[in-house]
Design a protein around this motif. Structure first.
Motif, PDB file in Angstrom:
ATOM      1  N   ASN A  52       0.763  -1.097   0.199  1.00 13.45           N
ATOM      2  CA  ASN A  52      -0.054   0.066  -0.151  1.00 13.45           C
ATOM      3  C   ASN A  52       0.820   1.138   0.118  1.00 13.45           C
ATOM      4  O   ASN A  52       0.655   2.207   0.730  1.00 13.45           O
ATOM      5  CB  ASN A  52      -0.926   0.138   1.053  1.00 13.45           C
ATOM      6  N   TRP A 110      -8.938 -13.518  -1.620  1.00 17.08           N
ATOM      7  CA  TRP A 110      -9.806 -12.658  -2.339  1.00 17.08           C
ATOM      8  C   TRP A 110     -11.077 -13.422  -2.574  1.00 17.08           C
ATOM      9  O   TRP A 110     -12.353 -13.046  -2.739  1.00 17.08           O
ATOM     10  CB  TRP A 110      -9.217 -11.933  -3.483  1.00 17.08           C
ATOM     11  N   PHE A 121      -8.604  -9.300   0.925  1.00 18.13           N
ATOM     12  CA  PHE A 121      -7.631  -8.620   0.088  1.00 18.13           C
ATOM     13  C   PHE A 121      -7.162  -9.476  -0.877  1.00 18.13           C
ATOM     14  O   PHE A 121      -7.109 -10.817  -0.992  1.00 18.13           O
ATOM     15  CB  PHE A 121      -6.313  -8.141   1.070  1.00 18.13           C
ATOM     16  N   HIS A 122      -6.401  -8.940  -1.740  1.00 26.98           N
ATOM     17  CA  HIS A 122      -5.335  -9.677  -2.728  1.00 26.98           C
ATOM     18  C   HIS A 122      -4.204 -10.402  -2.214  1.00 26.98           C
ATOM     19  O   HIS A 122      -3.066  -9.729  -2.659  1.00 26.98           O
ATOM     20  CB  HIS A 122      -5.401  -8.967  -4.280  1.00 26.98           C
ATOM     21  N   LEU A 233       0.594   7.521   8.750  1.00 25.00           N
ATOM     22  CA  LEU A 233       0.147   6.386   7.893  1.00 25.00           C
ATOM     23  C   LEU A 233       1.221   5.193   8.019  1.00 25.00           C
ATOM     24  O   LEU A 233       0.811   4.141   8.069  1.00 25.00           O
ATOM     25  CB  LEU A 233       0.245   6.681   6.249  1.00 25.00           C
ATOM     26  N   ARG A 240      -0.730  -2.559  12.056  1.00 27.41           N
ATOM     27  CA  ARG A 240      -1.830  -3.481  11.367  1.00 27.41           C
ATOM     28  C   ARG A 240      -0.593  -4.779  10.972  1.00 27.41           C
ATOM     29  O   ARG A 240      -1.261  -5.996  11.077  1.00 27.41           O
ATOM     30  CB  ARG A 240      -2.019  -2.991   9.785  1.00 27.41           C
TER      31      ARG A 240
ATOM     32  N   ALA B  47      -6.578   2.446   6.877  1.00 28.95           N
ATOM     33  CA  ALA B  47      -6.292   1.917   5.636  1.00 28.95           C
ATOM     34  C   ALA B  47      -7.543   1.899   4.952  1.00 28.95           C
ATOM     35  O   ALA B  47      -7.457   2.325   3.447  1.00 28.95           O
ATOM     36  CB  ALA B  47      -5.549   0.271   5.741  1.00 28.95           C
ATOM     37  N   TRP B  48      -8.693   1.521   5.386  1.00 28.09           N
ATOM     38  CA  TRP B  48      -9.874   1.483   4.676  1.00 28.09           C
ATOM     39  C   TRP B  48     -10.560   3.005   4.188  1.00 28.09           C
ATOM     40  O   TRP B  48     -11.225   2.827   3.048  1.00 28.09           O
ATOM     41  CB  TRP B  48     -10.949   0.768   5.530  1.00 28.09           C
ATOM     42  N   ILE B  50      -8.420   5.191   3.370  1.00 26.79           N
ATOM     43  CA  ILE B  50      -7.791   5.513   2.163  1.00 26.79           C
ATOM     44  C   ILE B  50      -8.331   4.888   0.698  1.00 26.79           C
ATOM     45  O   ILE B  50      -8.632   5.348  -0.018  1.00 26.79           O
ATOM     46  CB  ILE B  50      -6.198   5.300   2.394  1.00 26.79           C
ATOM     47  N   ILE B  51      -8.623   3.762   1.208  1.00 24.88           N
ATOM     48  CA  ILE B  51      -8.809   2.869  -0.092  1.00 24.88           C
ATOM     49  C   ILE B  51     -10.463   3.376  -0.525  1.00 24.88           C
ATOM     50  O   ILE B  51     -10.571   3.626  -1.708  1.00 24.88           O
ATOM     51  CB  ILE B  51      -9.066   1.560   0.381  1.00 24.88           C
ATOM     52  N   ARG B  76     -13.016  -0.560  -7.159  1.00 26.89           N
ATOM     53  CA  ARG B  76     -13.765  -1.066  -6.073  1.00 26.89           C
ATOM     54  C   ARG B  76     -13.210  -2.319  -5.858  1.00 26.89           C
ATOM     55  O   ARG B  76     -13.499  -3.015  -4.573  1.00 26.89           O
ATOM     56  CB  ARG B  76     -15.155  -1.119  -6.863  1.00 26.89           C
ATOM     57  N   LEU B  78     -10.190  -3.520  -5.630  1.00 29.33           N
ATOM     58  CA  LEU B  78      -8.849  -3.183  -5.019  1.00 29.33           C
ATOM     59  C   LEU B  78      -7.622  -3.942  -5.905  1.00 29.33           C
ATOM     60  O   LEU B  78      -6.928  -4.142  -5.419  1.00 29.33           O
ATOM     61  CB  LEU B  78      -8.614  -3.961  -3.551  1.00 29.33           C
TER      62      LEU B  78
END
Lengths: 334, 143
Positions: A52, A110, A121-122, A233, A240, B47-48, B50-51, B76, B78
């Motif tokens: 990210n 996913w 998530f991927h 961030l 996390r 984090a969410w 930001i997404i 959408r 990701l």
């Protein structure tokens, strides 16, 4: 077709799948033992790998290494295979399960419909065990879920052939031969030797104890270097990774504490109870770090929550971990 | 961490209880189910958000005609153009072309259907993003 496979919820998917498969063959092993013997404990702050767009921090070894090391330390023979052909991959899975063999799969998160949105998530390093099939549904022991789950064949196929970084490419694995007699004390010592060596002697300044210190130095400068918003961030990403699902809390430190307690029994060495207590105290410090970091992210930081104060906690953790791993290493070499 | 201190702060995990390791009154490690922990919720919402912000920004660009609806569905889900190209089995530059509004309009049914099934929408929704809502931030409603 349903194999009599005992589902146990675990903190982490790979530990859980590994422990579950081995226990299935009559060698009782807990998640914590799998993690300890597999030398999963680790630390790395890797600023040039981005997740990210933020630096990667890891509290455990590379995915797949726990399974590999545990089976090697215990002398368990494994079969592992990847596929090009998706239909073949599903057929071989069906045949293996039909033969009564529980199968570990690497999948992407996913495509698994039973995953809650927050974890979809991927992410391609998820592990689960298939222990049966009913109609079109696979019966799955997914270690991070409280109960066994079901997954439609087409969804599972997609999950096995998820794309992106570290794509599973249909990887499946199962145990081939489990020795009747296992030398647990030797395996425990081997696991401790590997983990302490990585934490104390890894020849890179961003890994192990020096990695924690390196992070402390960087973290201190984040607000000046990145600006307040970006610094937060970075901090958020750090929490996390530390408290991600699967860590069991405090970046795997508590799981390792549980392992050290079991090690005391296997090695018949009471010093390991004390080592475990020290590990728990270290884990508590990591949690305290996360609490302070989160207060910053929420905009509720007090005077004790400044970046230098947080860096100081990391340095204290590094000092404590260094002492503990040095003492642990001494017990397994002598 | 002591067993009774294992946090039960619902949030990002929804209803899923995870395993946490903690010590009981005799100092023995036990597995305890945890509904979540506030610092973890906070960092995950960060984090969410930001997404969610990126998804909303992409929607605005699509509405202005700067990007094709495909760009919105990609965000959408990701995904980025590289991942989407891998799933589609086509070259990345082709996906990038399809992110342009003008070119997307001319896409044939075959490609549209493949995109739609991959991105879990109907072809009509793929073409018109007014027919789909922005995703919700997981567990947010429980705050």
């Amino acid at each position: 077709m349903k194999i009599d496979f005992e589902h146990r919820q675990s903190a982490h998917c790979e530990n859980g799948a590994t422990a579950g498969l081995i226990s299935h063959y009559g060698v009782e092993i807990s998640e914590a033992m799998a993690f300890g013997i597999g030398a999963g404990l680790f630390f790395g702050y890797i600023p040039f790998i981005r997740l990210n767009n933020l630096p990667l921090t890891t509290f455990r070894t590379a995915a797949g290494s726990v399974f590999k090391r545990v089976t090697r330390e215990l002398g368990v023979k494994i079969k592992s295979r990847r596929f090009r052909d998706q239909k073949l991959a599903m057929r071989v899975l069906d045949e293996t399960v039909a033969a009564g063999i529980p199968v570990g799969l690497q999948t992407g998160a996913w495509w698994l419909p039973y995953f809650p949105d927050a974890y979809r998530f991927h992410f391609n390093m998820h592990n689960l065990v298939v222990f049966g099939k009913e109609g079109d549904d696979y019966l799955i022991s997914d270690p991070v879920f409280p109960e066994p789950v079901r997954c439609a064949a087409d969804d599972l196929r997609k999950a096995r052939f998820a794309k992106g970084a570290l794509a599973p490419r249909g990887k499946m694995y199962c145990l081939d031969e489990v020795p009747a007699l296992i030398d647990f004390p030797a395996a425990v010592k081997g696991g401790i030797r590997t983990a302490t060596r990585a934490m104390l002697k890894y020849p890179l300044p961003i890994i192990g104890i020096s990695g924690i210190r390196f992070l402390a130095g960087r973290l201190e400068k984040w607000p000046a270097k990145l600006g307040e918003a970006k610094a937060l961030l970075h901090l958020g990403q750090l929490i996390r990774m530390q408290e991600e699902i699967g860590t069991g809390g405090a970046g795997f430190r508590f799981i390792y504490g549980a392992f050290l307690q079991e090690a005391a029994h296997h090695l018949e060495d009471d010093r390991f109870f004390e080592f475990s207590r020290r590990m728990t105290a270290i884990g508590d410090r990591w949690r305290e770090f996360a609490v302070r970091a989160a207060r910053n992210c929420k905009g509720r930081a007090g005077a004790d929550d400044s970046f230098p104060a947080m860096a100081e906690i990391l340095r204290e953790i590094a000092a404590e971990e260094e002492k503990l791993y040095t003492d642990l290493a001494a017990t397994v070499t002598s | 961490m002591r067993k009774e201190e294992v946090p039960q702060d619902r949030g990002i995990a929804g209803g899923l209880k995870e395993v946490a390791y903690a010590v009981d009154e005799n100092g023995r490690y036990v597995k305890v189910a945890s509904a979540g922990w506030e610092p973890k919720n906070i960092s995950n919402y960060q984090a969410w958000e930001i997404i969610a912000g990126e998804i909303a920004a992409t929607r605005r660009k699509v509405e202005k005609g700067e990007l094709s609806p495909l760009a919105y569905h990609m965000a959408r889900n990701l995904m980025d153009d590289a991942l989407l190209a891998q799933y589609m089995g086509i070259m990345r530059w082709r996906v990038r072309r399809h992110l342009k509004a003008k070119i997307f309009k001319k896409l044939g049914n075959d490609l549209l259907e493949r995109y739609a099934s991959l991105l879990k929408v109907t072809v009509a929704q793929l073409r018109d993003i007014d027919l789909v809502d922005d995703p919700e931030i997981p567990g947010r409603d429980r705050e």
